[in-house]
Design a protein around this motif. Structure first.
Motif, mmCIF file in Angstrom:
data_model
loop_
_atom_site.group_PDB
_atom_site.id
_atom_site.type_symbol
_atom_site.label_atom_id
_atom_site.label_comp_id
_atom_site.label_asym_id
_atom_site.label_seq_id
_atom_site.Cartn_x
_atom_site.Cartn_y
_atom_site.Cartn_z
ATOM 1 N N GLY A 43 -57.219 89.525 -46.281
ATOM 2 C CA GLY A 43 -58.258 90.191 -45.501
ATOM 3 C C GLY A 43 -59.269 89.223 -44.926
ATOM 4 N N LEU A 44 -59.548 88.158 -45.682
ATOM 5 C CA LEU A 44 -60.473 87.133 -45.197
ATOM 6 C C LEU A 44 -59.793 86.211 -44.191
ATOM 7 N N SER A 45 -58.622 85.715 -44.534
ATOM 8 C CA SER A 45 -57.944 84.735 -43.684
ATOM 9 C C SER A 45 -57.560 85.315 -42.327
ATOM 10 N N GLU A 46 -57.062 86.549 -42.334
ATOM 11 C CA GLU A 46 -56.614 87.183 -41.093
ATOM 12 C C GLU A 46 -57.724 87.961 -40.397
ATOM 13 N N GLU A 47 -58.940 87.870 -40.936
ATOM 14 C CA GLU A 47 -60.127 88.527 -40.378
ATOM 15 C C GLU A 47 -59.974 90.043 -40.288
#
Length: 341
Positions: A43-47
């Motif tokens: 969720g963080l890496s792929e925004e």
């Protein structure tokens, strides 16, 4: 689980850290730098969280284990966290149901007892020293409960037939390599790190202890007052979470690289490819929190001596999650009579 893209609400609700009625500016989210927290990492890496939250800023804090995350949640330092089920149970019972609610599942599986050469059966553990991530965390409770079933006495002070020393995961690896630990009950990727990097072997795969091998390793927990005051923010967080689980389901071939990149950002280190590949073989990412297992988890916590007696009726609030799943034409999930769905 084949989740379809979901429509996101567009309004900006109020933040739990501000006075009720103010415009939201921030959501504070906790997670661990573990493979069992891959929905948070993706969720963080792929925004995906950023896309869902819109103009609400997301700040994050990385924890080693659940009790520390609960301390931050209880203090109002974070609004929501990815966490193991037992610390979620503990805070709910200790607060009389007022502290927090589980709003979704995240991960099933990915925990095991790994041991040194020469320990090949439970009988070989008498006098052993084992580690867990933190006193009262999900793996700590699983270890103490399993040892009790095998006839061993343990103590939260470290005494007993088998000594349990709650230890930060990275230190557990070092101590095991130095011969100062006989084993540890850990989440992924630490199980795989000890197996691949330190010649440990699995004595107990926790999946073997549950029906169909399904048990919750990670859930998404939200502070109750934050959820009550700002349901629109919770809806947006859930949309990002559902999108993360969906991404993991649909992009298995890319997951290793994405997870490793986010682990490196969180910890400064990447996992060896063989460690990460092994770890991912032992986890399942799902928004189902497996609420049907929670009564057993309560019993385990009581047997372990790490939990107070109390009711978990109302622990789950899956209404927002199920509304999104229903809108997407996906099967909803059950609260097993332990809350709203």
């Amino acid at each position: 689980m084949g989740l379809t893209a979901l429509a996101l609400a567009g309004c900006a609700p109020a933040s739990g850290s501000a006075a009720e009625g103010e415009v939201a500016t921030e959501l504070r989210l906790g997670y661990f730098a573990n493979v069992t927290h891959a929905p948070a990492l993706v969720g963080l890496s792929e925004e995906l969280f950023a896309d869902a939250l819109g103009d609400i800023d997301l700040t994050t804090e990385v924890f080693n284990a659940g009790p520390a995350a609960i301390e931050a949640l209880s203090a109002g330092a974070i609004d929501a966290t990815y966490i193991g089920p037992n610390p979620a149970i503990n805070t709910f019972i200790q607060s009389g149901g007022a502290s927090a609610h589980i709003i979704a599942g995240a991960t099933s599986g990915g925990a095991a007892l790994v041991v040194r050469e020469g320990i090949d059966s439970p009988a070989d553990l008498n006098g052993a020293t084992l580690a867990s991530p933190q006193l009262g965390n999900t793996q700590d409770v699983a270890l103490r409960s399993w040892l009790a079933d095998e006839g061993y006495e343990t103590s939260i002070s470290g005494a007993g037939d088998v000594a349990i020393t709650p230890t930060e995961n990275a230190q557990t690896l070092t101590l095991f390599q130095d011969g100062q630990l006989d084993g540890a009950w850990l989440p992924e990727p630490w199980v795989s790190r000890l197996v691949v990097e330190a010649d440990a072997h699995v004595l107990v795969d926790e999946a073997d202890l549950w029906d169909d091998g399904a048990f919750p390793t990670t859930v998404l927990l939200v502070r109750a007052d934050f959820a009550d005051e700002h349901p629109d923010v919770v809806d947006k967080l859930l949309a990002g979470h559902v999108a993360s689980v969906r991404w993991l389901d649909e992009n298995a071939s890319e997951a290793d690289a994405v997870i490793n990149a986010q682990l490196e950002e969180a910890t400064g280190k990447r996992l060896p490819d063989d460690v990460l590949a092994r770890a991912l073989e032992h986890v399942d990412f799902t928004v189902d929190p497996h609420a049907e297992t929670f009564e057993a988890l309560v019993a385990n916590g009581l047997a372990a001596g790490t939990q107070k007696k109390g009711s978990i009726d109302g622990l789950f609030d899956l209404r927002a999650l199920n509304a999104q799943l229903s809108d997407a034409g996906v099967d909803t999930v059950s609260a097993a009579g332990l809350g709203a769905q």
